[in-house]
Design a protein around this motif. Structure first.
Motif, PDB file in Angstrom:
ATOM      1  N   TYR A  20     -16.904  23.111  13.770  1.00  0.00           N
ATOM      2  CA  TYR A  20     -15.512  22.743  13.512  1.00  0.00           C
ATOM      3  C   TYR A  20     -14.661  23.225  14.684  1.00  0.00           C
ATOM      4  N   CYS A  21     -13.865  22.349  15.276  1.00  0.00           N
ATOM      5  CA  CYS A  21     -13.168  22.696  16.520  1.00  0.00           C
ATOM      6  C   CYS A  21     -11.709  23.117  16.345  1.00  0.00           C
ATOM      7  N   ARG A  22     -11.137  22.996  15.176  1.00  0.00           N
ATOM      8  CA  ARG A  22      -9.788  23.504  14.879  1.00  0.00           C
ATOM      9  C   ARG A  22      -8.675  22.899  15.727  1.00  0.00           C
ATOM     10  N   MET A  23      -8.679  21.604  15.965  1.00  0.00           N
ATOM     11  CA  MET A  23      -7.616  20.906  16.680  1.00  0.00           C
ATOM     12  C   MET A  23      -7.348  21.510  18.061  1.00  0.00           C
ATOM     13  N   PRO A  24      -8.302  21.400  18.954  1.00  0.00           N
ATOM     14  CA  PRO A  24      -8.119  21.965  20.291  1.00  0.00           C
ATOM     15  C   PRO A  24      -7.167  21.121  21.141  1.00  0.00           C
ATOM     16  N   GLU A  25      -6.869  21.603  22.303  1.00  0.00           N
ATOM     17  CA  GLU A  25      -6.065  20.855  23.270  1.00  0.00           C
ATOM     18  C   GLU A  25      -6.845  19.627  23.731  1.00  0.00           C
TER      19      GLU A  25
END
Length: 182
Positions: free
Chosen positions: A135-140
């Motif tokens: 899960y990447c948690r809304m990265p840039e």
């Protein structure tokens, strides 16, 4: 009744389908009929009806509509239908150009609502999970670009910054945006 509601959604089973069918039943109880505009491939949509519809119309017998070749026909149909409620649930399965074309058609309508059932406005895989299951948690957007490069199934995926900007504009134009969870 109170007119027609148009639900824009995909053609898969699951949570969105359960939600839209329940919503269709509630609207029918209030005198409103529901018509589905379902994504049916990278370039196509098709008309459909809820399972327990009161409309005597075999929508399943209609051919899919190409957003590239028949956008004018779809616009004409939407003008004729004059939906009193438009609710966008999913644009999944459409190519990026077709998703943008459908957003443009929807924006022409007097008002529309959106429900954010997933992260499709930010992630080409809809769920913010990298190919390796993290899960990447809304990265840039820079991090998303790397993820897209590593994804063998990411042909035709737009730049993450473009995706977010286009969806942000579309959602900003909505009358209401629902997010069923944090």
């Amino acid at each position: 009744g109170e007119g027609v509601a148009l639900f824009v959604t995909h053609d898969w089973s699951g949570g969105i389908e359960t939600h839209t069918e329940a919503m269709a039943r509630r609207l029918r109880a209030e005198g409103m009929e529901v018509v589905y505009l379902r994504t049916a491939g990278p370039d196509t949509v098709k008309l459909g009806l809820p399972e327990d519809t009161g409309i005597d119309f075999a929508a399943g017998s209609l051919d899919p509509i190409s957003l590239t070749k028949e956008a004018g026909l779809l616009a004409e149909f939407l003008d004729w239908l004059k939906p009193s409620l438009v609710h966008v649930h999913s644009l999944a399965e459409l190519s990026w150009s077709s998703a943008r074309d459908l957003m443009a058609l929807i924006r022409r309508l007097p008002a529309y609502d959106c429900t954010l059932h997933d992260y499709s406005a930010a992630c080409h895989r809809n769920h913010l999970v990298r190919p390796e299951g993290v899960y990447c948690r809304m990265p840039e957007p820079e991090v998303c670009r790397d993820c897209i490069r590593l994804d063998a199934k990411a042909d035709g995926v737009p730049d993450p910054a473009e995706r977010r900007a286009v969806f942000a504009e579309f959602l900003a134009g909505a009358r209401r945006v629902y997010a069923p969870s944090d």
